[in-house]
Design an enzyme around this catalytic site. Structure first.
Site, PDB file in Angstrom:
ATOM      1  N   SER A 295     -49.569  29.725 -55.570  1.00  0.00           N
ATOM      2  CA  SER A 295     -49.425  31.178 -55.476  1.00  0.00           C
ATOM      3  C   SER A 295     -50.347  31.780 -54.425  1.00  0.00           C
ATOM      4  O   SER A 295     -50.010  32.802 -53.814  1.00  0.00           O
ATOM      5  CB  SER A 295     -49.693  31.832 -56.835  1.00  0.00           C
ATOM      6  OG  SER A 295     -48.710  31.470 -57.764  1.00  0.00           O
TER       7      SER A 295
ATOM      8  N   ASP B  86     -42.958  33.820 -55.030  1.00  0.00           N
ATOM      9  CA  ASP B  86     -43.738  32.944 -54.159  1.00  0.00           C
ATOM     10  C   ASP B  86     -43.202  31.517 -54.187  1.00  0.00           C
ATOM     11  O   ASP B  86     -43.266  30.797 -53.196  1.00  0.00           O
ATOM     12  CB  ASP B  86     -45.215  32.976 -54.561  1.00  0.00           C
ATOM     13  CG  ASP B  86     -45.419  32.918 -56.083  1.00  0.00           C
ATOM     14  OD1 ASP B  86     -44.426  32.783 -56.830  1.00  0.00           O
ATOM     15  OD2 ASP B  86     -46.574  33.020 -56.524  1.00  0.00           O
ATOM     16  N   HIS B  87     -42.634  31.121 -55.329  1.00  0.00           N
ATOM     17  CA  HIS B  87     -42.126  29.761 -55.527  1.00  0.00           C
ATOM     18  C   HIS B  87     -41.407  29.723 -56.870  1.00  0.00           C
ATOM     19  O   HIS B  87     -41.488  30.672 -57.660  1.00  0.00           O
ATOM     20  CB  HIS B  87     -43.271  28.737 -55.536  1.00  0.00           C
ATOM     21  CG  HIS B  87     -44.368  29.099 -56.493  1.00  0.00           C
ATOM     22  ND1 HIS B  87     -44.226  29.002 -57.867  1.00  0.00           N
ATOM     23  CD2 HIS B  87     -45.612  29.593 -56.292  1.00  0.00           C
ATOM     24  CE1 HIS B  87     -45.327  29.412 -58.460  1.00  0.00           C
ATOM     25  NE2 HIS B  87     -46.188  29.791 -57.530  1.00  0.00           N
TER      26      HIS B  87
END
Length: 343
Positions: free
Chosen positions: A58, A280-281
């Site tokens: 993150s 972010d992912h």
């Protein structure tokens, strides 16, 4: 040509930490097949890898959004050489624009920290908290009061310093967010927890109210009509993925989507606001299993960490069309900077 002619006056970036397509899908099918995310006319995909790993964390992911650089996992607002990089929040402040941060994590956690702090390692929480006092941020809402008030690295009480600087400082201990009066506040700091806030399923439910309060406060604060920048994070979608807990993911996803709805309602009324929603992912390698039904999701996981999936980007408002296509995660910063007309 004015900025309003070519792009938005306000930008609200909303980050669902750990939110991949499966997390969105699970929320959708658990919510009568509807989400506020369906209101967005433009959708793109970003490549989430970091400067030193195909699997980002993150800190690196948020630094890509905030500063437009690929950096190493664990980095907060610094590049691969650990040198500070200027963030979109800092640029907006330098241009005289009101700024704010809202999170369902502590405010010193990786994602919000990457918009105001410059630290070599994401868990240097007290160092990160001190960096917040070096900004002109107008509002922040999130957990972590202990990193400001009961510090081990020094004897400072940063909340007192905020008050001396003209901020209205309040905490969950003495004031419910719904009762917080910010009408005449110069700046607002609200601690939603001593450390990390509880999950939504255990009683934490402030994200929708905090998002609405932040938008309205910054809009009123924008007395020079320059526009504002606001980042809102649904932090704990990620934590549900790390826990391999499908119900945790879904409850956090649905709270985040309700906050998205409030922000979109403002943007539709305002007409000069760009709303960007992304992650972010992805976390957990989350999948919806055979046997799942509408309203009942059987989730499975391939990992208790992040994955390298492409991540959706949703955009609404002036300049939204720039967020279609497939691009690097750093391009989110580049597009915001361009649309703001910042240097």
């Amino acid at each position: 040509m004015t900025r309003a002619d070519r792009g938005p006056k306000n930008i609200i970036l909303m980050i669902g930490d750990g939110m991949g397509i499966s997390q969105i899908s699970a929320g959708l099918y658990s919510n009568n097949n509807r989400l506020n995310l369906e209101r967005f006319p433009v959708i793109g995909l970003h490549k989430s890898y970091s400067g030193d790993n195909l699997i980002t964390d993150s800190a690196a992911g948020a630094t890509a959004f905030s500063s437009g650089v690929k950096t190493y996992n664990g980095a907060i607002g610094v590049d691969m050489d650990t040198l500070p990089v200027t963030t979109i929040l800092e640029m907006a402040e330098a241009a005289g624009m009101p700024t704010g941060l809202v999170a369902t994590s502590s405010i010193v956690h990786a994602t919000p920290a990457s918009f105001y702090a410059h630290a070599r390692y994401r868990k240097n929480y007290e160092e990160i908290a001190a960096d917040l006092l070096h900004t002109d941020i107008d509002l922040f809402i999130g957990g972590g009061s202990k990193f400001f008030e009961r510090r081990e690295m020094d004897t400072l009480n940063l909340s007192d310093a905020l008050r001396q600087g003209g901020s209205t400082v309040a905490s969950f201990v003495d004031t419910d967010l719904k009762d917080l009066n910010v009408e005449n506040a110069r700046r607002v700091a609200y601690y939603s927890a001593d450390s990390e806030p509880l999950p939504y399923s255990q009683g934490r439910d402030y994200l929708v109210d905090a998002s609405k309060l932040a938008v309205e406060f910054l809009h009123v604060k924008d007395s020079s009509d320059l526009g504002f920048f606001l980042m809102i994070e649904g932090s704990q979608i990620d934590w549900g993925g790390h826990s391999n807990d499908s119900d945790y993911i879904i409850s956090e996803m649905l709270e985040f989507d309700r906050a998205i709805g409030e922000v979109l309602n403002f943007a539709q009324r305002n007409g000069e606001t760009l709303v960007i929603v992304t992650a972010d992912h992805e976390t957990g390698g989350y999948a919806i299993q055979n046997g799942s039904e509408m309203g009942r999701i059987d989730g499975a996981f391939t990992s208790d960490y992040h994955t390298a999936d492409l991540i959706p980007v949703f955009a609404y408002g002036p300049g939204a069309e720039r967020f279609a296509g497939i691009y690097e995660n750093t391009a989110v910063f580049d597009k915001m900077k361009l649309l703001y007309g910042l240097k």
